[in-house]
Scaffold this motif. Structure first.
Motif, PDB file in Angstrom:
ATOM      1  N   PRO A 131       0.993  -1.163   0.029  1.00 49.75           N
ATOM      2  CA  PRO A 131       0.560  -0.232  -0.597  1.00 49.75           C
ATOM      3  C   PRO A 131       0.384   1.255  -0.320  1.00 49.75           C
ATOM      4  CG  PRO A 131      -0.675  -1.554   1.706  1.00 49.75           C
ATOM      5  CD  PRO A 131       0.899  -1.936   1.349  1.00 49.75           C
ATOM      6  N   HIS A 132      -0.011   2.463  -0.859  1.00 51.01           N
ATOM      7  CA  HIS A 132       0.835   3.573  -0.477  1.00 51.01           C
ATOM      8  C   HIS A 132       0.584   4.638  -0.134  1.00 51.01           C
ATOM      9  CE1 HIS A 132       4.854   1.962  -2.427  1.00 51.01           C
ATOM     10  NE2 HIS A 132       4.263   1.846  -3.424  1.00 51.01           N
ATOM     11  N   CYS A 173       5.442   9.604   0.705  1.00 49.59           N
ATOM     12  CA  CYS A 173       4.418   8.670   0.972  1.00 49.59           C
ATOM     13  C   CYS A 173       4.626   8.478   2.577  1.00 49.59           C
ATOM     14  CB  CYS A 173       4.846   7.329   0.167  1.00 49.59           C
ATOM     15  SG  CYS A 173       3.673   6.220   0.734  1.00 49.59           S
ATOM     16  N   HIS A 181      10.084   4.004   2.599  1.00 49.80           N
ATOM     17  CA  HIS A 181       9.037   4.970   0.786  1.00 49.80           C
ATOM     18  C   HIS A 181       9.550   6.029   0.410  1.00 49.80           C
ATOM     19  CE1 HIS A 181       5.498   2.165   1.195  1.00 49.80           C
ATOM     20  NE2 HIS A 181       5.985   1.295   2.296  1.00 49.80           N
ATOM     21  N   MET A 186       9.385   8.195  -3.333  1.00 50.86           N
ATOM     22  CA  MET A 186       7.696   9.035  -2.958  1.00 50.86           C
ATOM     23  C   MET A 186       7.573   9.872  -2.202  1.00 50.86           C
ATOM     24  SD  MET A 186       5.825   4.842  -2.238  1.00 50.86           S
ATOM     25  CE  MET A 186       4.413   5.972  -3.302  1.00 50.86           C
TER      26      MET A 186
END
Ligand SMILES: [Cu+2]
Length: 383
Positions: A131-132, A173, A181, A186
């Protein structure tokens, strides 16, 4: 409130403001007009987001910057974001499995106006392994929207926030392990323009620094895996602008003409290092310190915190290749934090000459020096 009503209020604000200017010789009347204008303006600012005009954000990949806001009223700005895990080139012969917003590092730059409502449609690509989400530093509220946008692979989430305060903000993120992340790329920038807008400049650029932690040493060929141990120790192999070695150098160098004013929106995704951002051969006329309202002038290097930003502005007076670095110099010359701004135009020897002479220097009592073979390479050290 319908669009026309809003337009009417905005028009009345201008009418009242203009009226206020004309009535400068009548203080009481002027004060009343200004008060009325302020009241109308605040009424417009308080418009429920469901009644705001809806527009799609113009977003750009680095180093491009979205166009300046030409609205003088708040809007609901729709932003679509997609997280994609993607193998890309880190350096020549070196690949890395990046985690990205919209397929590149940094993610796309977003530009809104103070008071806008930002409506985010956040999709996580079905091929993602985890998931992000996104934490907007421009948002006020728990997690900057992290919980609201937490999205499993193959899903889309939506949420909105009001851009209450102008400035240049990182988004990133924030799914655990957050550092990983972010270390995978991100992050990106959102500019919240002040209501009155920013002064016009000739060129704008979008640059985000980041540090990367690969199993192999800098330059080791092939697909490189993330190294958690190096990340925890804050010992990156790569420190780069815009996600890759050379992303704003050589054929990708930024370009301007002598006499132009340049504004750079600088972010630092981190996750660990603080940047000492510097352009070799230039002095920043203005720095919006840490991307906020405070303006410093005549600055050589500016600190860009991890998870922070700065806006720098300068006029390029004479042509040349101006090297962009993190002035923690081993990062620049050994880890990739190096870019170029190439400026074309007519030289001006009043500002700087070329080398005018090179003669033998022989201090009293010293013997004649050896042939000056290294002089040329020393002079080119920054090119
Ligand atoms: Cu993520």
């Amino acid at each position: 409130m319908k669009r026309q009503t809003l337009a009417a209020i905005v028009a009345s604000v201008f009418a009242l403001a203009a009226c206020g200017q004309q009535a400068a010789d009548k203080p009481a009347e002027n004060a009343a007009s200004v008060e009325a204008a302020a009241s109308a303006a605040s009424q417009a600012a308080d418009t429920p987001s469901s009644e705001l005009p809806v527009i799609d954000a113009v977003v750009t990949h680095a180093p491009e910057v979205p166009p300046a806001i030409d609205r003088d009223y708040p809007a609901k700005v729709r932003v679509k974001m997609e997280t994609v895990e993607k193998t890309m080139k880190m350096a020549d012969g070196v690949d890395y499995r990046y985690w990205t917003f919209d397929g590149d590092v940094p993610g796309r730059m977003i530009r809104v106006r103070e008071g806008d409502t930002v409506e985010v449609e956040f999709s996580n690509h079905p091929t993602s392994t985890v998931p992000h989400n996104v934490d907007f530093h421009a948002a006020t509220g728990q997690g900057g929207g992290a919980a609201a946008t937490f999205t499993a692979p193959g899903h889309t989430s939506t949420f909105s926030f009001k851009a209450l305060q102008p400035g240049l903000y990182i988004y990133h993120c924030a799914v655990a392990p957050v550092g990983m992340h972010v270390a995978n790329g991100m992050y990106g920038l959102i500019l919240v323009e002040p209501k009155e807008g920013l002064p016009k400049v000739d060129k704008e650029f979008y640059i985000v620094q980041g540090d990367f932690y690969t199993k192999g040493k800098y330059g080791e060929q092939g697909l490189q895996a993330f190294d958690m141990d190096k990340a925890v120790k804050e010992q990156p192999e790569y420190v780069v602008f815009n996600g890759h070695v050379g992303s704003i150098a050589g054929d990708n160098a930024l370009k301007a003409k002598a006499g132009e004013t340049v504004r750079m929106y600088i972010g630092n995704g981190g996750p660990n290092l603080v940047s000492s951002f510097h352009v070799i051969g230039e002095i920043f006329d203005k720095v919006y310190v840490e991307g906020g309202k405070l303006i410093n002038e005549n600055v050589q290097s500016t600190i860009v915190p991890a998870g922070g930003s700065a806006i720098v502005e300068f006029k390029v007076d004479i042509p040349g290749s101006y090297t962009i670095v993190d002035h923690s110099l081993f990062r620049a010359f050994n880890k990739g934090a190096l870019g170029q701004l190439k400026v074309e135009g007519e030289p001006n020897p009043e500002i700087m000459t070329e080398k005018l002479s090179d003669t033998v220097y022989q201090p009293e009592g010293a013997s004649a020096p050896a042939a000056p073979a290294s002089a040329a390479s020393a002079a080119n050290a920054y090119e």
